[in-house]
Scaffold this motif. Structure first.
Motif, PDB file in Angstrom:
ATOM      1  N   ARG A 115       3.607   3.900   3.305  1.00 44.31           N
ATOM      2  CA  ARG A 115       4.878   3.396   3.785  1.00 44.31           C
ATOM      3  C   ARG A 115       4.746   2.808   5.183  1.00 44.31           C
ATOM      4  O   ARG A 115       5.475   1.903   5.572  1.00 44.31           O
ATOM      5  N   MET A 117       2.255   1.218   6.182  1.00 40.29           N
ATOM      6  CA  MET A 117       1.482  -0.020   6.094  1.00 40.29           C
ATOM      7  C   MET A 117       2.432  -1.202   5.937  1.00 40.29           C
ATOM      8  O   MET A 117       3.509  -1.067   5.363  1.00 40.29           O
ATOM      9  N   PRO A 118       2.010  -2.349   6.412  1.00 40.54           N
ATOM     10  CA  PRO A 118       2.863  -3.528   6.222  1.00 40.54           C
ATOM     11  C   PRO A 118       2.796  -4.002   4.780  1.00 40.54           C
ATOM     12  O   PRO A 118       2.224  -5.030   4.469  1.00 40.54           O
ATOM     13  N   MET A 119       3.361  -3.213   3.887  1.00 44.85           N
ATOM     14  CA  MET A 119       3.262  -3.486   2.452  1.00 44.85           C
ATOM     15  C   MET A 119       4.644  -3.356   1.834  1.00 44.85           C
ATOM     16  O   MET A 119       5.338  -2.384   2.089  1.00 44.85           O
ATOM     17  N   PRO A 120       5.062  -4.319   1.025  1.00 49.74           N
ATOM     18  CA  PRO A 120       6.343  -4.140   0.351  1.00 49.74           C
ATOM     19  C   PRO A 120       6.205  -3.057  -0.713  1.00 49.74           C
ATOM     20  O   PRO A 120       5.125  -2.885  -1.283  1.00 49.74           O
TER      21      PRO A 120
ATOM     22  N   HIS B  47       9.935   6.420  10.761  1.00 41.46           N
ATOM     23  CA  HIS B  47       9.839   7.294   9.603  1.00 41.46           C
ATOM     24  C   HIS B  47      10.950   8.314   9.507  1.00 41.46           C
ATOM     25  O   HIS B  47      10.947   9.172   8.652  1.00 41.46           O
ATOM     26  N   ARG B  67       8.064  -5.960   7.912  1.00 37.43           N
ATOM     27  CA  ARG B  67       6.646  -5.793   7.602  1.00 37.43           C
ATOM     28  C   ARG B  67       5.795  -6.246   8.769  1.00 37.43           C
ATOM     29  O   ARG B  67       4.774  -5.655   9.083  1.00 37.43           O
ATOM     30  N   LYS B  70       5.568  -3.561  11.215  1.00 38.92           N
ATOM     31  CA  LYS B  70       4.659  -2.502  10.771  1.00 38.92           C
ATOM     32  C   LYS B  70       3.200  -2.890  10.989  1.00 38.92           C
ATOM     33  O   LYS B  70       2.348  -2.039  11.191  1.00 38.92           O
ATOM     34  N   SER B  71       2.909  -4.191  10.925  1.00 40.92           N
ATOM     35  CA  SER B  71       1.526  -4.608  11.107  1.00 40.92           C
ATOM     36  C   SER B  71       1.105  -4.495  12.567  1.00 40.92           C
ATOM     37  O   SER B  71      -0.064  -4.641  12.892  1.00 40.92           O
ATOM     38  N   TYR B  98      -4.403  -5.072   4.335  1.00 37.13           N
ATOM     39  CA  TYR B  98      -2.951  -5.158   4.460  1.00 37.13           C
ATOM     40  C   TYR B  98      -2.555  -5.957   5.697  1.00 37.13           C
ATOM     41  O   TYR B  98      -1.410  -6.332   5.835  1.00 37.13           O
TER      42      TYR B  98
END
Lengths: 287, 277
Positions: A115, A117-120, B47, B67, B70-71, B98
């Motif tokens: 979660r 991670m930059p992942m959908p 989180h 996203r 998050k990266s 990723y």
């Protein structure tokens, strides 16, 4: 949000290319996830043996013990079992393995990591579906091989039957995987995952005509069984592998392929909704 | 460059806590168990949802992180251990994919000291080695901001030192690091600034060397007198030693001069809070 990003403090970023590096798409990440899932699955030897051997052992047992000809249907009981075990085997690689797998990953904190991670989230589900596709097709192929070699199973004779096999396989797989994903939120931790997933599956196998043929079960059992996808998967497989004369053994006296497609399709959609509404990344201990 | 700004208030476990962490620094968060430091960090990571207050991390609200955001974030969790049947290299390489601009695999395995274990299954590694896989996965995406929650639990002393060097080199590259740890020496060695969180509030914040009036606190001079060990707290230790030297006419037996350690200050702060509560 994206707009504020562009205006976000960009000076002194560690990435001099700025936002230049593009994030991989959901489909590509899904493929990557699938690759890793499959690799991990096949490396856990005990689980592999169990997954593939159990339906074969069950099929061999049942089909060897009960092998009489069925009056007026032109088939043996063994043939009936082979077709039914295809359905049960498929459900074990999808529903059971996915449900236990996700519950364990959640408990071990792997989901939390994913979660972050930059992942959908769809990439994660895609990955699971790839795993099910590979293991489900392998499982089916193995059962077919054993069925053909030892239990008078005939491979589909017409392109139409092959087509039926393909769509029953695919719809069944998707429906059961989604159900498995949804169900994975029920167990509290990895330890309780196995009983919570296996017990309902076992009951379902009995009331869906896997071990005991549909026409010898009481009405309410059939009714409950008919609500779930397994009964319809088995029926679809019987339509593919049994001669048309065996229709008489069905509840409706027919293969009812239209209804099979309808119920499985409905489970695909319902399962998806269930997944999206109930899926959680966090374990109970994560608060 | 605008400094990174984070502040939020009113969480159940975290009661009106304000924090500003600057870009590029190593920021330590200390506090007893249940003080709300993990909750705080989890909110910053995106989180955990918050009940009130405002949080901004790298220009975004972590509760609604994209996203892309998050990266930019790397996380090494407490108690987390990478599991699975993949090898070390496969695991790290997988997670690298990723990110838009990941670090070099060989390089990262080298800095965490796992080059020789690259081909080994993660399941077969020792606890400390797996922890290093966690760290490798945490930094593989070249994060702007790295969260480390008890990162060296289970490390042997040599591995800890090696890990500290890694953290310092990441910070030298411009990575902002938020470190929570029970090891006060770790925080003292690494952090540019730190905050002590007790009861969901920041009770002290500052440089590890001056936190809680540490630099100006009284020194303790102790020595062995003929009648037994003696201790004397003073603002002028040099004067005391001069007097002692004159008294003993030479060497003072078992002489030590100590200022309160970070641990003394920390324990003092916690005690203060408990008495106040």
């Amino acid at each position: 949000m994206t707009q504020t990003l562009v205006g976000a403090p960009a000076a002194g970023r560690l990435h001099p290319g700025g936002e230049g590096g593009k994030l991989p798409g959901a489909f590509r990440l899904g493929l990557l996830r699938g690759g890793v899932e499959i690799k991990q699955f096949f490396r856990a030897k005990e689980a592999v043996v169990f997954t593939f051997a159990l339906p074969i052992v069950m099929m061999t047992m049942f089909a060897s013990i009960f092998h009489d000809k069925i009056q007026g249907a032109g088939i043996t009981v063994s043939q009936l079992y082979v077709a039914a075990m295809l359905g049960a085997g498929l459900m074990s690689t999808s529903f059971q393995n996915i449900g236990i797998g996700i519950a364990t990953e959640r408990d071990e904190g792997n989901l939390r990591r994913l979660r972050a991670m930059p992942m959908p989230r769809s990439a994660y589900f895609f990955g699971k579906l790839w795993l099910v596709l590979v293991t489900g097709v392998a499982e089916t192929a193995l059962l077919l091989a054993v069925g053909v070699a030892f239990f008078d199973l005939k491979l589909p004779s017409t392109p139409g039957k092959w087509f039926t096999l393909a769509w029953v396989l695919l719809l069944g797989m998707i429906a059961c995987s989604l159900l498995g994903i949804a169900m994975s939120s029920v167990p509290r931790d990895a330890k309780s995952a196995t009983p919570i997933m296996v017990l309902p599956f076992l009951v379902l196998q009995f009331i869906s005509g896997v071990y005991i043929s549909i026409n010898s079960m009481s009405g309410w059992m059939v009714k409950v069984g008919s609500f779930f996808p397994l009964k319809w998967m088995c029926q679809g497989f019987r339509a593919v592998f049994l001669p048309d004369r065996a229709k008489v053994l069905e509840q409706g006296g027919d293969w009812e392929l239209g209804r099979v497609a309808l119920v499985l399709g409905a489970w695909c959609i319902g399962g998806l909704i269930l997944c999206l509404t109930t899926f959680r990344w966090k374990g109970r201990r994560d608060g | 460059m605008r400094g990174l700004r984070k502040a939020y208030k009113d969480h159940v476990a975290v009661n009106g806590l304000d924090l500003d962490i600057r870009r590029g620094e190593i920021f330590g968060i200390l506090g007893p168990n249940g003080a709300g430091k993990s909750t705080t960090v989890e909110i910053l990571e995106g989180h955990r949802s918050r009940d009130g207050g405002e949080v901004e991390v790298l220009g975004e609200d972590p509760g609604r992180a994209s996203r892309q955001w998050k990266s930019w974030i790397g996380i090494v969790w407490q108690n987390e251990v990478v599991s699975g049947e993949l090898t070390v290299a496969e695991t790290v390489r997988h997670y690298a994919q990723y990110f838009p601009d990941p670090r070099d695999l060989e390089e990262i395995l080298h800095v965490v000291g796992l080059t020789e274990k690259a081909g080994a299954r993660v399941t077969g590694l020792s606890g400390g080695q797996r922890r290093r896989v966690d760290v490798a996965v945490g930094v593989i995406g070249r994060p702007e901001l790295l969260f480390l929650d008890e990162p060296t639990t289970g490390f042997d002393p040599a591995a800890r030192r090696q890990f500290w060097d890694l953290i310092r080199s990441l910070a030298d590259d411009g990575t902002t690091i938020v470190l929570t740890s029970h090891y006060l020496d770790e925080v003292e060695a690494l952090a540019d600034r730190l905050a002590v969180v007790v009861g969901g509030k920041v009770v002290a914040e500052g440089d590890p060397a001056t936190l809680g009036g540490r630099a100006s606190a009284q020194a303790t001079v102790s020595w062995l007198a003929p009648e037994g060990p003696r201790e004397y707290r003073t603002d002028t230790p040099t004067g005391v030693i001069n007097d002692l030297a004159a008294h003993f006419r030479g060497e003072i037996p078992e002489l030590t001069v100590s200022r309160p350690s970070l641990e003394d200050i920390y324990l003092g702060l916690i005690k203060e809070q408990e008495t106040a509560a």
